[in-house]
Write a protein that holds these residues in place. Structure first.
Motif, short mmCIF file in Angstrom:
data_model
loop_
_atom_site.label_atom_id
_atom_site.label_comp_id
_atom_site.label_asym_id
_atom_site.label_seq_id
_atom_site.Cartn_x
_atom_site.Cartn_y
_atom_site.Cartn_z
N HIS A 140 83.05 18.02 41.81
CA HIS A 140 83.32 17.13 40.67
C HIS A 140 82.93 17.79 39.35
N VAL A 141 81.75 18.41 39.33
CA VAL A 141 81.29 19.07 38.10
C VAL A 141 82.22 20.22 37.74
N ALA A 142 82.63 21.01 38.73
CA ALA A 142 83.53 22.14 38.49
C ALA A 142 84.88 21.66 37.95
N GLU A 143 85.40 20.58 38.54
CA GLU A 143 86.68 20.03 38.08
C GLU A 143 86.59 19.55 36.64
N ARG A 144 85.46 18.91 36.31
CA ARG A 144 85.29 18.42 34.94
C ARG A 144 85.19 19.60 33.97
N ALA A 145 84.45 20.64 34.35
CA ALA A 145 84.32 21.82 33.50
C ALA A 145 85.69 22.46 33.25
N SER A 146 86.50 22.57 34.30
CA SER A 146 87.83 23.14 34.16
C SER A 146 88.70 22.29 33.25
N ALA A 147 88.59 20.97 33.39
CA ALA A 147 89.37 20.06 32.55
C ALA A 147 88.98 20.18 31.08
N TYR A 148 87.74 20.58 30.83
CA TYR A 148 87.27 20.78 29.46
C TYR A 148 87.61 22.17 28.95
N GLY A 149 88.35 22.94 29.73
CA GLY A 149 88.78 24.26 29.30
C GLY A 149 87.78 25.37 29.56
N LEU A 150 86.78 25.09 30.39
CA LEU A 150 85.76 26.09 30.67
C LEU A 150 86.10 26.87 31.95
N ASN A 151 85.77 28.14 31.96
CA ASN A 151 85.97 28.95 33.16
C ASN A 151 84.88 28.65 34.18
N VAL A 152 85.26 28.67 35.45
CA VAL A 152 84.31 28.35 36.51
C VAL A 152 84.40 29.39 37.62
N GLU A 153 83.24 29.84 38.11
CA GLU A 153 83.18 30.66 39.31
C GLU A 153 82.79 29.74 40.47
N TYR A 154 83.66 29.69 41.48
CA TYR A 154 83.44 28.86 42.66
C TYR A 154 83.00 29.76 43.81
N TYR A 155 81.84 29.47 44.39
CA TYR A 155 81.37 30.23 45.54
C TYR A 155 81.36 29.30 46.76
N HIS A 156 82.19 29.66 47.74
CA HIS A 156 82.49 28.76 48.85
C HIS A 156 81.53 28.94 50.02
N ASN A 157 81.46 27.89 50.83
CA ASN A 157 80.59 27.88 52.00
C ASN A 157 81.19 28.76 53.09
N ILE A 158 80.36 29.59 53.74
CA ILE A 158 80.88 30.54 54.73
C ILE A 158 81.06 29.93 56.12
N LEU A 159 80.63 28.70 56.30
CA LEU A 159 80.92 28.00 57.55
C LEU A 159 82.22 27.22 57.38
N GLU A 160 82.33 26.51 56.27
CA GLU A 160 83.51 25.70 55.96
C GLU A 160 83.96 26.02 54.54
N PRO A 161 84.90 26.97 54.37
CA PRO A 161 85.28 27.43 53.04
C PRO A 161 85.79 26.36 52.07
N ALA A 162 86.22 25.22 52.59
CA ALA A 162 86.69 24.16 51.70
C ALA A 162 85.54 23.60 50.85
N LYS A 163 84.31 23.80 51.30
CA LYS A 163 83.14 23.28 50.58
C LYS A 163 82.54 24.36 49.69
N LEU A 164 81.72 23.91 48.73
CA LEU A 164 81.10 24.82 47.78
C LEU A 164 79.59 24.91 48.00
N ASP A 165 79.04 26.10 47.78
CA ASP A 165 77.60 26.32 47.82
C ASP A 165 77.03 26.52 46.42
N LEU A 166 77.87 27.01 45.52
CA LEU A 166 77.39 27.45 44.21
C LEU A 166 78.54 27.42 43.22
#
Length: 381
Positions: free
Chosen positions: A234-260
């Motif tokens: 949610h926070v990442a989506e909001r940041a992107s909507a505000y025009g900010l760049n985001v680095e998404y680091y995904h979970n290595i067990l279930e890549p659909a989820k985020l760790d960082l």
């Protein structure tokens, strides 16, 4: 005085419950100045090729990114020189990289040109046997992680029922309101990678190296199913909507989820720090802890304490099984490399490396990267 160069480390691919999962397309921006795609078999020196160039660039004061290999702690699959917008990357299986703009941006370096094929042919049965065994070990690792994922989903199933989602939603809204006071408009760019890896030596992360220029770190505590990854999304989506760049680091067990997630323009990062991928930051900036267990009805959840403990044991046991098989694959890969090493003309490869390094430096000296990126390069004097 020039600041000491800095190396960020991340993983562009990972051994996951879904098999080998790749974000190699995000190693460097689509508008890269030049990409060297290095081809060749195991043991031909691709990682060493990149590491030696990295050593030279560090001596000259350039910040770098090491894109680490998920199946070999001592190897890298990619090297990025951000200020030059230049990358070198391993283009062999399982991380196939096909040039998108061949000749203009992308260039293939085939280290297979420097081997004696007759030597390799003599070892053909052994090579085929090693490749077969490596494939089986990795398949066993994927299956073990699938079992770990099933156990984790069961763990989440018990917890979700007793989480107060209204409280979590309110926390999310309050933090978004605090962080995003004004935006640039449009959608920010996203970059997807992994911060963790299931390596032959165990679970490995280099998160501290990713926090350069970060002044505020949110650490997210709480057991699986409490909403940490959803909060990050949610926070990442909001940041992107505000025009900010985001680095998404995904979970290595279930890549659909985020760790960082990292939002560079806000000098902000948010990281999960809890099981099964525990992380203790070495961070000197402002650290804010969010405990997602605080809003869980622990009295109700206590009825499932035995089930949850069983889930925890199964998750950890199967991750360990996966790592054991990754270690077996690495040992077999080391044997495989010996058949290629015996066939290589390493002096010729070193000459090629020096040629590529000189070309990279020439790009810098001609200020090609400066005019393209509009930014000043490090003072190399």
């Amino acid at each position: 005085m020039m600041a000491k160069p800095f190396v960020r480390k991340m993983f562009p691919g990972a051994v996951t419950s879904q098999g080998f999962y790749s974000y190699y397309n995000y190693i460097i921006e689509p508008d890269a100045l030049h990409i060297f795609v290095i081809k060749g078999g195991p043991g031909v020196g691709k990682s060493t090729f990149m590491k030696k160039i990295a050593e030279s660039m560090l001596k000259m004061g350039y910040d770098l990114e090491y894109h680490c290999c998920s199946s070999d702690n001592n190897s890298i699959d990619g090297l990025v020189i951000p200020s030059l917008r230049i990358a070198l990357m391993d283009g062999t299986a399982p991380h196939i990289v096909d040039p998108k703009n061949p000749g203009a941006v992308d260039e293939i370096i085939n280290l297979g040109e420097y081997w004696d094929e007759s030597v390799i042919q003599k070892a053909k049965p052994q090579i085929m046997r090693c490749n077969y065994q490596i494939g089986r070990y990795f398949q066993a690792a994927y299956l073990a992680l699938r079992e770990a994922q099933i156990a984790l989903e069961e763990w989440e199933f018990y917890v979700k029922e007793f989480q107060n989602w209204q409280v979590i939603n309110q926390i999310t809204l309050n933090i978004e309101k605090k962080l995003f006071t004004e935006g640039k408009g449009g959608n920010g760019k996203g970059r997807h990678l992994f911060a963790w890896s299931h390596t032959p030596q165990g679970k490995v992360q280099y998160i501290d190296t990713l926090l350069k220029d970060i002044t505020t770190l949110y650490t997210l505590e709480g057991q699986p199913g409490t909403g940490k990854s959803t909060f990050l999304s949610h926070v990442a989506e909001r940041a992107s909507a505000y025009g900010l760049n985001v680095e998404y680091y995904h979970n290595i067990l279930e890549p659909a989820k985020l760790d960082l997630i990292i939002i560079p323009e806000l000098h902000l990062a948010m990281s999960v720090v809890s099981a099964p991928y525990e992380y203790t930051p070495k961070f000197s900036g402002q650290q804010i802890t969010l405990d997602f267990d605080q809003s869980v009805n622990m009295i109700g959840l206590a009825d499932f304490a035995g089930d949850i403990e069983d889930c925890r044991e199964r998750v950890n046991k199967n991750i360990e099984r996966a790592i054991k098989n990754s270690s077996r694959a690495k040992a077999t890969h080391d044997l495989l490399e010996t058949y290629y090493v015996a066939a290589m003309d390493f002096p010729a490869i070193e000459k090629k490396r020096q040629e590529i390094e000189a070309r990279i430096l020439n790009m810098s000296d001609l200020d090609i990267a400066v005019s393209a990126a509009g930014t000043a390069l490090p003072d190399k004097t």
